[in-house]
Design a protein around this motif. Structure first.
Motif, mmCIF file in Angstrom:
data_model
loop_
_atom_site.group_PDB
_atom_site.id
_atom_site.type_symbol
_atom_site.label_atom_id
_atom_site.label_comp_id
_atom_site.label_asym_id
_atom_site.label_seq_id
_atom_site.Cartn_x
_atom_site.Cartn_y
_atom_site.Cartn_z
ATOM 1 N N ARG A 42 83.210 87.068 9.482
ATOM 2 C CA ARG A 42 84.485 86.685 8.717
ATOM 3 C C ARG A 42 85.450 87.629 9.136
ATOM 4 O O ARG A 42 85.045 89.086 8.817
ATOM 5 C CB ARG A 42 84.086 86.311 7.234
ATOM 6 C CG ARG A 42 85.450 85.946 6.584
ATOM 7 C CD ARG A 42 85.394 85.767 5.115
ATOM 8 N NE ARG A 42 85.119 87.043 4.323
ATOM 9 C CZ ARG A 42 83.923 87.450 3.897
ATOM 10 N NH1 ARG A 42 82.780 86.858 4.224
ATOM 11 N NH2 ARG A 42 83.784 88.767 3.199
ATOM 12 N N ILE A 43 86.678 87.474 9.567
ATOM 13 C CA ILE A 43 87.574 88.464 9.868
ATOM 14 C C ILE A 43 89.154 87.909 9.093
ATOM 15 O O ILE A 43 89.384 86.927 9.231
ATOM 16 C CB ILE A 43 87.973 88.562 11.239
ATOM 17 C CG1 ILE A 43 86.592 89.094 11.878
ATOM 18 C CG2 ILE A 43 89.108 89.571 11.785
ATOM 19 C CD1 ILE A 43 86.506 89.314 13.576
ATOM 20 N N GLU A 44 89.717 88.842 8.363
ATOM 21 C CA GLU A 44 90.747 88.500 7.791
ATOM 22 C C GLU A 44 92.085 89.571 8.352
ATOM 23 O O GLU A 44 91.740 90.770 8.570
ATOM 24 C CB GLU A 44 90.861 88.828 6.349
ATOM 25 C CG GLU A 44 89.722 87.777 5.656
ATOM 26 C CD GLU A 44 89.620 88.100 4.177
ATOM 27 O OE1 GLU A 44 90.465 88.823 3.614
ATOM 28 O OE2 GLU A 44 88.591 87.437 3.470
ATOM 29 N N MET A 178 90.987 83.988 20.427
ATOM 30 C CA MET A 178 89.612 84.700 19.981
ATOM 31 C C MET A 178 88.918 83.374 19.201
ATOM 32 O O MET A 178 87.736 83.288 19.026
ATOM 33 C CB MET A 178 89.709 85.835 18.988
ATOM 34 C CG MET A 178 90.245 86.800 19.978
ATOM 35 S SD MET A 178 89.234 87.018 21.173
ATOM 36 C CE MET A 178 87.542 87.137 20.683
ATOM 37 N N ALA A 179 89.724 82.500 18.297
ATOM 38 C CA ALA A 179 89.080 81.558 17.840
ATOM 39 C C ALA A 179 88.334 80.593 18.542
ATOM 40 O O ALA A 179 87.582 79.937 18.270
ATOM 41 C CB ALA A 179 90.178 80.583 16.927
ATOM 42 N N LEU A 180 88.853 80.264 19.906
ATOM 43 C CA LEU A 180 88.258 79.541 20.809
ATOM 44 C C LEU A 180 87.064 80.116 21.511
ATOM 45 O O LEU A 180 86.126 79.547 21.755
ATOM 46 C CB LEU A 180 89.199 79.153 21.907
ATOM 47 C CG LEU A 180 90.363 78.330 21.689
ATOM 48 C CD1 LEU A 180 91.600 78.238 22.689
ATOM 49 C CD2 LEU A 180 89.872 76.660 21.278
ATOM 50 N N ALA A 181 87.117 81.429 21.661
ATOM 51 C CA ALA A 181 85.924 81.971 22.403
ATOM 52 C C ALA A 181 84.813 81.979 21.363
ATOM 53 O O ALA A 181 83.724 82.347 21.811
ATOM 54 C CB ALA A 181 86.551 83.407 22.702
ATOM 55 N N ARG A 182 85.097 82.596 19.885
ATOM 56 C CA ARG A 182 84.006 82.853 19.090
ATOM 57 C C ARG A 182 84.198 81.644 17.827
ATOM 58 O O ARG A 182 84.595 82.069 16.707
ATOM 59 C CB ARG A 182 84.187 84.060 18.426
ATOM 60 C CG ARG A 182 84.161 85.123 19.455
ATOM 61 C CD ARG A 182 82.974 85.121 20.375
ATOM 62 N NE ARG A 182 81.850 85.729 19.304
ATOM 63 C CZ ARG A 182 81.553 87.102 19.317
ATOM 64 N NH1 ARG A 182 82.151 88.074 19.883
ATOM 65 N NH2 ARG A 182 80.431 87.457 18.450
ATOM 66 N N PRO A 183 83.779 80.280 18.027
ATOM 67 C CA PRO A 183 83.804 79.645 17.172
ATOM 68 C C PRO A 183 82.920 79.613 15.839
ATOM 69 O O PRO A 183 83.432 79.165 14.954
ATOM 70 C CB PRO A 183 83.524 78.286 17.905
ATOM 71 C CG PRO A 183 82.549 78.640 19.114
ATOM 72 C CD PRO A 183 83.180 79.937 19.247
ATOM 73 N N TRP A 198 93.692 79.452 9.079
ATOM 74 C CA TRP A 198 92.416 79.511 8.635
ATOM 75 C C TRP A 198 91.552 78.802 9.817
ATOM 76 O O TRP A 198 91.598 77.342 9.511
ATOM 77 C CB TRP A 198 92.423 79.108 7.285
ATOM 78 C CG TRP A 198 91.115 79.361 6.532
ATOM 79 C CD1 TRP A 198 89.775 79.898 7.230
ATOM 80 C CD2 TRP A 198 90.599 78.800 5.526
ATOM 81 N NE1 TRP A 198 88.770 79.862 6.317
ATOM 82 C CE2 TRP A 198 88.971 78.900 5.342
ATOM 83 C CE3 TRP A 198 91.105 78.007 4.493
ATOM 84 C CZ2 TRP A 198 88.499 78.764 4.336
ATOM 85 C CZ3 TRP A 198 90.223 77.506 3.551
ATOM 86 C CH2 TRP A 198 88.988 77.961 3.272
ATOM 87 N N PHE A 199 90.751 79.438 10.387
ATOM 88 C CA PHE A 199 89.749 78.786 11.400
ATOM 89 C C PHE A 199 88.481 78.668 10.714
ATOM 90 O O PHE A 199 87.821 80.037 10.739
ATOM 91 C CB PHE A 199 90.053 79.277 12.922
ATOM 92 C CG PHE A 199 91.295 79.154 13.407
ATOM 93 C CD1 PHE A 199 91.814 77.965 13.817
ATOM 94 C CD2 PHE A 199 91.866 80.437 13.657
ATOM 95 C CE1 PHE A 199 93.122 77.835 14.385
ATOM 96 C CE2 PHE A 199 93.135 80.330 14.343
ATOM 97 C CZ PHE A 199 93.760 78.945 14.643
ATOM 98 N N ARG A 211 87.580 72.450 16.071
ATOM 99 C CA ARG A 211 88.137 73.945 16.150
ATOM 100 C C ARG A 211 89.120 73.709 17.212
ATOM 101 O O ARG A 211 90.390 74.499 17.177
ATOM 102 C CB ARG A 211 86.896 74.926 16.432
ATOM 103 C CG ARG A 211 87.481 76.298 17.131
ATOM 104 C CD ARG A 211 88.240 77.099 15.864
ATOM 105 N NE ARG A 211 87.476 77.394 14.888
ATOM 106 C CZ ARG A 211 86.849 78.827 14.802
ATOM 107 N NH1 ARG A 211 87.052 79.638 15.716
ATOM 108 N NH2 ARG A 211 86.041 78.973 13.690
ATOM 109 N N LEU A 212 88.759 72.946 18.302
ATOM 110 C CA LEU A 212 89.837 72.876 19.351
ATOM 111 C C LEU A 212 91.034 72.090 18.989
ATOM 112 O O LEU A 212 92.236 72.645 19.221
ATOM 113 C CB LEU A 212 89.299 71.822 20.502
ATOM 114 C CG LEU A 212 88.261 72.601 21.501
ATOM 115 C CD1 LEU A 212 87.712 71.164 22.335
ATOM 116 C CD2 LEU A 212 88.999 73.427 22.249
#
Length: 600
Positions: A42-44, A178-183, A198-199, A211-212
């Motif tokens: 989890r990254i904020e 990065m949301a695509l690379a690390r779902p 918010w992914f 996610r896509l």
């Protein structure tokens, strides 16, 4: 000149920051990559004023021990590599040990961290590169990095920052990548106290499409092809956009190597060549692709900000990417995916997936096995119809069989509109076909197949052509003589900086041979291979196909229209013409119902 002396550490870090830290997005990139290397799930990310005033990145990763915090903000101190062998096989996103000290040298920086199992968190502050003592702090497991007043001590650099919205846009774009690379990781992004993105973490395979959609829009999954291929120690997976879903800008192109977002000329060249035969001029493909290979076969240490990589087997990688994508795009046959349909009168939405359908030989209409020459003559026959808007066939003549599985993807012809479009009915609704564009693609693919079967034939020039080159290029011609011969050229060196062209491919008669030779040499020098001959030949074949295809205002009979539909279903890349325009459109029953407000 003054005497040589070592630079102060603060100045060394600021010089390094000039290479690594370009703008707030660069800071976010380095901090988030550290979070991912620490195992965060989890990254904020919180920003103020586009990141110029504040960048705060929190994670739930492994954390840092109190005694290691001073080292974390020291130059070239890292836990990720310990030897030259590790540097040869980098498996983490960060490894140089220069990001945090570089960031801290051009900002007011603070790092708070708590290791798993420890009762206490610890904090270190750095102001303009000068670190203070480590002190106790309150924090959950993980780390929090705060970057305030970026470039406050470098006014000239701060002046180069763009408007707040622009800088935030760069951050948002990178977070999307990065949301695509690390779902499997949850990302939260806020700006000036307001939540923006918010992914949620993807825990099941069927959530990946969501996610896509969250990152690239709801239309992308349905307007793309899923790629999954492995060979020669390489694995490529992800999504490539359909040619008919191309974009005006290259704003949806994400290529990751071992999880790292990169911009690479070799990759861009391979992708561009794969789309060359199907993309409309001036348009850009959309794709999200992931290449995985042995870390020892790729050098990620060629750019300070790690934006670029160098492949140790560049030719192998280029060929693998091109062939994988080209074969995938070749399967974009008309009827294989739903064509564009109007969601409203003034809008068009992208294609959506349709169930796969393999045609059988029975019940497909006429003309399936017709030779090319006979087929072209068949479609070229008939008077012009300048005044006839619609040629209608009775529904009874179509003979659509009951049961969706027995109806071909493009269905059966109903009518011809203005001598330009074929109207057909399939299991989903109404099909519209641009008959010239469709036949142009069919003819073009047949010409290419005929050329491939015969190989590249060459002919002697009556007057050999002298081409001026650099000495390096002339050397390459000598070294790669057999490669040029395989392409249909006979090139003989005639001087230190010149060659003579004695033989050229037959299909290139009339082309600018001198310029083509220079282009081929440039490709061989940079990429180790070339498709210039094929591309130039394809342009000529495309022209032949265009002039040899059925023209508008030609009346087609029902069997002729059905023959065209069957050929489209069997022809590679028939979803678009040689110029990248769509050849067919699907209007589903639901689309027609919405168009006429049925059920409201």
């Amino acid at each position: 000149m003054s005497r040589i002396r070592p630079l102060p550490p603060e100045l060394v870090n600021q010089i390094a920051a000039g290479e690594v830290i370009e703008r707030p997005a660069s800071v976010v990139k380095e901090l988030v990559e550290n979070c991912l290397d620490a195992g965060a799930r989890r990254i904020e990310i919180d920003l103020e004023q586009g990141g110029a005033r504040l960048i705060r990145v929190r994670d739930d990763g492994g954390g840092i021990e109190a005694e290691d915090l001073p080292l974390a903000v020291s130059a070239h101190a890292t836990s990720k590599i310990t030897s030259f062998d590790d540097l040869e096989r980098v498996a983490t996103l960060g490894f140089r040990g220069e990001a945090l000290p570089s960031i801290a040298s051009v900002s007011r920086f603070a790092l708070t961290s708590r290791r798993a199992g420890n009762d206490q968190a610890w904090r270190i502050e750095v102001d303009g590169g000068k670190a203070r003592a480590v002190v106790p702090a309150q924090h959950a497991q993980g780390s929090c990095a705060e970057v305030r007043d970026l470039f406050y001590n470098l006014p000239a650099r701060r002046k180069f920052l763009r408007a707040e919205r622009t800088e935030f846009g760069h951050v948002e774009d990178w977070v999307k990548s990065m949301a695509l690379a690390r779902p499997e990781v949850e990302f939260r992004l806020a700006h000036n106290g307001k939540a923006v993105r918010w992914f949620k973490a993807v825990r099941e395979a069927d959530e990946l499409e969501q996610r896509l959609s969250d990152v690239l829009g709801s239309e992308f999954p349905g307007a793309s092809l899923r790629i999954e291929h492995a060979a020669a120690g390489l694995r490529l997976h992800g999504w490539v956009g359909l040619p008919t879903a191309s974009r005006a800008q290259a704003d949806q192109q994400y290529f990751h190597v071992n999880g790292r977002l990169v911009r690479d000329r070799l990759v861009a060249h391979a992708v561009r060549q794969a789309y060359a035969d199907v993309l409309f001029h001036g348009r850009h493909a959309a794709f999200v692709l992931f290449l995985e290979l042995d870390p020892a076969l790729v050098d990620v240490n060629v750019h300070p900000a790690k934006h670029e990589v160098r492949f140790r087997e560049g030719r192998l990688v280029h060929d693998f990417l091109y062939r994988t994508l080209d074969e995938a795009l070749a399967q974009t046959r008309a009827g294989g995916a739903m064509g564009a349909a109007p969601a409203a009168i003034a809008e068009m939405r992208g294609p959506t997936a349709a169930q796969a359908w393999m045609p059988t030989q029975a019940g497909l209409g006429l003309g399936v096995r017709e030779p090319l020459a006979d087929y072209a003559a068949l479609l070229g026959r008939g008077p012009s119809l300048p005044q006839s808007p619609v040629a209608v066939m009775p529904a009874s003549a179509v003979g659509i069989v009951s049961g969706d599985s027995e109806v071909p993807p493009l269905g059966f012809a109903l009518a011809q509109l203005h001598g330009i479009y074929v109207l057909a009915e399939n299991a989903h609704g109404l099909i519209l076909v641009d008959m010239h564009a469709a036949h142009e693609r069919i003819t073009y693919e047949k010409l290419k197949n005929a050329r491939a079967g015969e190989g590249i034939r060459s002919q002697l020039l009556l007057v050999p052509l002298s081409v001026a080159l650099s000495e390096r290029e002339a050397n390459l011609v000598e070294e790669r003589y057999t490669d040029f011969a395989a392409l249909g050229f006979e090139l003989v060196r005639s001087g230190p900086q010149s060659v003579v062209v004695k033989r050229i491919p037959v299909v290139l008669e009339g082309a600018d041979v001198g310029q083509l030779v220079r282009d081929v040499i440039a490709d061989l020098a940079v990429h180790g291979q070339t498709r210039r001959i094929e591309e130039c030949s394809n342009e000529l074949l495309a022209t032949m196909a265009c002039h040899g295809s059925v023209r508008a205002n030609r009346r087609l009979t029902l069997p002729e229209m059905n023959a065209l539909l069957r050929e489209m279903e069997a022809t590679e890349r028939s979803g678009q013409c040689n110029h990248g325009r769509p050849t067919w459109v699907q209007l589903a029953i639901a689309d027609l119902d919405r168009l006429f407000l049925r059920g409201r």
